[in-house]
Design a protein around this motif. Structure first.
Motif, mmCIF file in Angstrom:
data_model
loop_
_atom_site.group_PDB
_atom_site.id
_atom_site.type_symbol
_atom_site.label_atom_id
_atom_site.label_comp_id
_atom_site.label_asym_id
_atom_site.label_seq_id
_atom_site.Cartn_x
_atom_site.Cartn_y
_atom_site.Cartn_z
ATOM 1 N N LEU A 68 40.488 70.047 11.557
ATOM 2 C CA LEU A 68 41.467 69.676 10.532
ATOM 3 C C LEU A 68 42.892 69.685 11.080
ATOM 4 O O LEU A 68 43.710 68.842 10.704
ATOM 5 C CB LEU A 68 41.324 70.587 9.311
ATOM 6 N N VAL A 69 43.190 70.620 11.972
ATOM 7 C CA VAL A 69 44.525 70.631 12.600
ATOM 8 C C VAL A 69 44.679 69.388 13.471
ATOM 9 O O VAL A 69 45.723 68.722 13.439
ATOM 10 C CB VAL A 69 44.742 71.929 13.411
ATOM 11 N N TRP A 70 43.636 69.059 14.250
ATOM 12 C CA TRP A 70 43.687 67.829 15.060
ATOM 13 C C TRP A 70 43.861 66.608 14.163
ATOM 14 O O TRP A 70 44.659 65.715 14.458
ATOM 15 C CB TRP A 70 42.410 67.698 15.894
ATOM 16 N N LEU A 71 43.119 66.560 13.056
ATOM 17 C CA LEU A 71 43.205 65.420 12.145
ATOM 18 C C LEU A 71 44.604 65.317 11.530
ATOM 19 O O LEU A 71 45.156 64.215 11.412
ATOM 20 C CB LEU A 71 42.135 65.531 11.056
ATOM 21 N N ALA A 72 45.190 66.449 11.168
ATOM 22 C CA ALA A 72 46.553 66.443 10.614
ATOM 23 C C ALA A 72 47.560 65.947 11.654
ATOM 24 O O ALA A 72 48.471 65.175 11.333
ATOM 25 C CB ALA A 72 46.928 67.835 10.116
ATOM 26 N N ARG A 73 47.401 66.374 12.903
ATOM 27 C CA ARG A 73 48.304 65.907 13.961
ATOM 28 C C ARG A 73 48.098 64.424 14.213
ATOM 29 O O ARG A 73 49.059 63.674 14.391
ATOM 30 C CB ARG A 73 48.028 66.710 15.231
ATOM 31 N N SER A 74 46.854 63.975 14.191
ATOM 32 C CA SER A 74 46.575 62.546 14.369
ATOM 33 C C SER A 74 47.145 61.736 13.210
ATOM 34 O O SER A 74 47.628 60.625 13.400
ATOM 35 C CB SER A 74 45.059 62.311 14.477
ATOM 36 N N ARG A 75 47.103 62.303 12.009
ATOM 37 C CA ARG A 75 47.691 61.649 10.843
ATOM 38 C C ARG A 75 49.194 61.477 11.033
ATOM 39 O O ARG A 75 49.751 60.424 10.777
ATOM 40 C CB ARG A 75 47.419 62.480 9.585
ATOM 41 N N ARG A 76 49.838 62.532 11.506
ATOM 42 C CA ARG A 76 51.289 62.467 11.733
ATOM 43 C C ARG A 76 51.622 61.406 12.776
ATOM 44 O O ARG A 76 52.555 60.617 12.609
ATOM 45 C CB ARG A 76 51.822 63.831 12.165
ATOM 46 N N ASN A 77 50.831 61.367 13.855
ATOM 47 C CA ASN A 77 51.053 60.346 14.884
ATOM 48 C C ASN A 77 50.811 58.947 14.337
ATOM 49 O O ASN A 77 51.561 58.022 14.636
ATOM 50 C CB ASN A 77 50.151 60.598 16.090
ATOM 51 N N ALA A 78 49.751 58.781 13.541
ATOM 52 C CA ALA A 78 49.452 57.468 12.958
ATOM 53 C C ALA A 78 50.587 57.007 12.062
ATOM 54 O O ALA A 78 50.970 55.839 12.072
ATOM 55 C CB ALA A 78 48.139 57.525 12.176
ATOM 56 N N GLN A 79 51.121 57.933 11.293
ATOM 57 C CA GLN A 79 52.231 57.590 10.403
ATOM 58 C C GLN A 79 53.470 57.205 11.206
ATOM 59 O O GLN A 79 54.197 56.283 10.830
ATOM 60 C CB GLN A 79 52.526 58.769 9.484
ATOM 61 N N ALA A 80 53.698 57.878 12.334
ATOM 62 C CA ALA A 80 54.837 57.533 13.179
ATOM 63 C C ALA A 80 54.633 56.187 13.870
ATOM 64 O O ALA A 80 55.584 55.417 14.028
ATOM 65 C CB ALA A 80 55.065 58.627 14.220
ATOM 66 N N LEU A 93 44.421 65.196 2.859
ATOM 67 C CA LEU A 93 43.713 65.245 4.127
ATOM 68 C C LEU A 93 42.863 66.511 4.221
ATOM 69 O O LEU A 93 41.723 66.467 4.686
ATOM 70 C CB LEU A 93 44.720 65.217 5.282
ATOM 71 N N ILE A 94 43.379 67.632 3.765
ATOM 72 C CA ILE A 94 42.641 68.902 3.798
ATOM 73 C C ILE A 94 41.758 69.050 2.555
ATOM 74 O O ILE A 94 40.575 69.364 2.657
ATOM 75 C CB ILE A 94 43.616 70.100 3.876
ATOM 76 N N GLY A 95 42.316 68.810 1.391
ATOM 77 C CA GLY A 95 41.609 69.056 0.138
ATOM 78 C C GLY A 95 40.359 68.230 -0.055
ATOM 79 O O GLY A 95 39.375 68.702 -0.638
ATOM 80 N N ALA A 96 40.346 67.007 0.455
ATOM 81 C CA ALA A 96 39.196 66.123 0.261
ATOM 82 C C ALA A 96 37.920 66.689 0.867
ATOM 83 O O ALA A 96 36.824 66.370 0.420
ATOM 84 C CB ALA A 96 39.486 64.747 0.861
#
Length: 195
Positions: A68-80, A93-96
């Protein structure tokens, strides 16, 4: 400012991959120990299955957190990398993953959205990889639930559920590798500092 390529979470990805595979292997040992306990309900088998189950739960918890931490970081990168792309919020992202029934559908979509937003070279093979991983994971979870109620200790069911778990783990590791590599290969885009 740092570039998106420099913030690609490679160490985090490798750690998540290793723990996911280790948890899957521990799950095989856990399933065998639980089956043995059903077949031989003695204190020794009970203690063994308890110890192996505890090891599995600890590894799976760590693997889940790192994923989940990796996914959150990947989400941030994708958004950037694609500010206009639709990516899930941090909370969703976490709650689902923890909302019953929703967790059978939404996480797949989240990973697809992050993958597509984080790479212009996202192709059908990446979508297929996500679908295979998610199918193996959900099939494992549903079959494990059914088997534990209907046929606990069944060797054929144990083999199928654990094969699905191992397949899901390997596919998750490949998926992490692919998303991380695609984001690392993306053109350098300045990131805005987080607030």
């Amino acid at each position: 400012m740092t570039s998106a390529a420099r913030t690609t979470p490679r160490f985090l990805a490798r750690s998540a991959q290793a723990l996911i595979v280790a948890a899957a292997v521990a799950d095989v040992f856990r399933a065998v120990a639980v089956r043995d306990r059903h077949l031989h309900p003695t204190a020794a088998y009970l203690n063994r299955s308890g110890l192996v189950s505890m090891i599995f739960v600890n590894l799976m918890t760590l693997a889940t957190v790192l994923f989940l931490v990796w996914l959150a970081r990947s989400r941030r990168n994708a958004q950037a990398l694609s500010p206009e792309a639709a990516v899930p919020s941090r909370g969703w992202l976490i709650g689902a993953w923890f909302i019953p029934v929703v967790n059978l559908i939404a996480p797949r979509r989240i990973v697809l959205d992050i993958g597509r937003a984080g790479s212009a070279s996202w192709e059908q093979r990446e979508t297929t990889l996500v679908n295979l991983w998610w199918g193996a994971w959900v099939a494992h979870a549903l079959l494990l639930t059914a088997v534990s109620r209907v046929a606990p200790g069944s060797l054929p069911c144990l083999v199928v559920t654990e094969a699905l778990m191992l397949a899901a783990a390997v596919l998750a590791a490949l998926l992490i590798e692919r998303v991380t590599a695609l984001q690392g290969a993306a053109p350098t885009v300045p990131l805005t500092p987080q607030t």
